[in-house]
Motif scaffolding. Structure first.
Motif, mmCIF file in Angstrom:
data_model
loop_
_atom_site.group_PDB
_atom_site.id
_atom_site.type_symbol
_atom_site.label_atom_id
_atom_site.label_comp_id
_atom_site.label_asym_id
_atom_site.label_seq_id
_atom_site.Cartn_x
_atom_site.Cartn_y
_atom_site.Cartn_z
ATOM 1 N N ILE A 37 20.702 6.183 -15.729
ATOM 2 C CA ILE A 37 21.908 5.745 -15.046
ATOM 3 C C ILE A 37 22.927 5.297 -16.091
ATOM 4 O O ILE A 37 22.607 4.528 -16.994
ATOM 5 C CB ILE A 37 21.614 4.566 -14.089
ATOM 6 C CG1 ILE A 37 20.510 4.908 -13.100
ATOM 7 C CG2 ILE A 37 22.894 4.099 -13.390
ATOM 8 C CD1 ILE A 37 20.866 5.957 -12.078
ATOM 9 N N ARG A 70 23.998 9.211 -11.948
ATOM 10 C CA ARG A 70 22.573 9.405 -12.178
ATOM 11 C C ARG A 70 22.409 10.739 -12.911
ATOM 12 O O ARG A 70 22.813 11.782 -12.411
ATOM 13 C CB ARG A 70 21.843 9.455 -10.832
ATOM 14 C CG ARG A 70 20.374 9.657 -10.907
ATOM 15 C CD ARG A 70 19.731 9.814 -9.521
ATOM 16 N NE ARG A 70 20.396 9.113 -8.443
ATOM 17 C CZ ARG A 70 20.064 7.893 -8.002
ATOM 18 N NH1 ARG A 70 19.073 7.244 -8.549
ATOM 19 N NH2 ARG A 70 20.725 7.350 -7.010
ATOM 20 N N VAL A 124 15.919 6.593 -13.097
ATOM 21 C CA VAL A 124 16.866 7.400 -12.322
ATOM 22 C C VAL A 124 16.851 7.069 -10.835
ATOM 23 O O VAL A 124 17.761 7.449 -10.112
ATOM 24 C CB VAL A 124 16.636 8.919 -12.521
ATOM 25 C CG1 VAL A 124 16.923 9.316 -13.948
ATOM 26 C CG2 VAL A 124 15.247 9.334 -12.096
#
Length: 73
Positions: free
Chosen positions: A10, A21, A41
């Motif tokens: 991220i 993401r 993630v």
């Protein structure tokens, strides 16, 4: 490829208060506009806001929203 995988996670753009993401090598955000927050993630937006606040990256963490990955022309 392993080097690209280590960049998955991220990222936060504190100027725009947007996060993205990254879980593919399609586009890897670059510094200084984008700051790597976490390799997780699947982090939720609430967790991401807490991380940004804890790291002092954004002064308006309540306004952080999901952004979109730029399309390639």
């Amino acid at each position: 490829m392993q080097q690209q995988i280590s960049k998955f996670g991220i990222y936060l753009n504190s100027k725009e208060n947007q996060v993205v993401r990254i879980n593919s090598p399609y586009w890897i955000p670059e510094e200084p506009d984008w700051v790597f927050l976490t390799p997780e993630v699947n982090a939720t937006l609430l967790q991401i806001r807490d991380m940004a606040k804890g790291k002092g990256i954004s002064g308006a963490t309540d306004s952080i929203v999901w952004g979109t990955i730029p399309s390639r022309d």
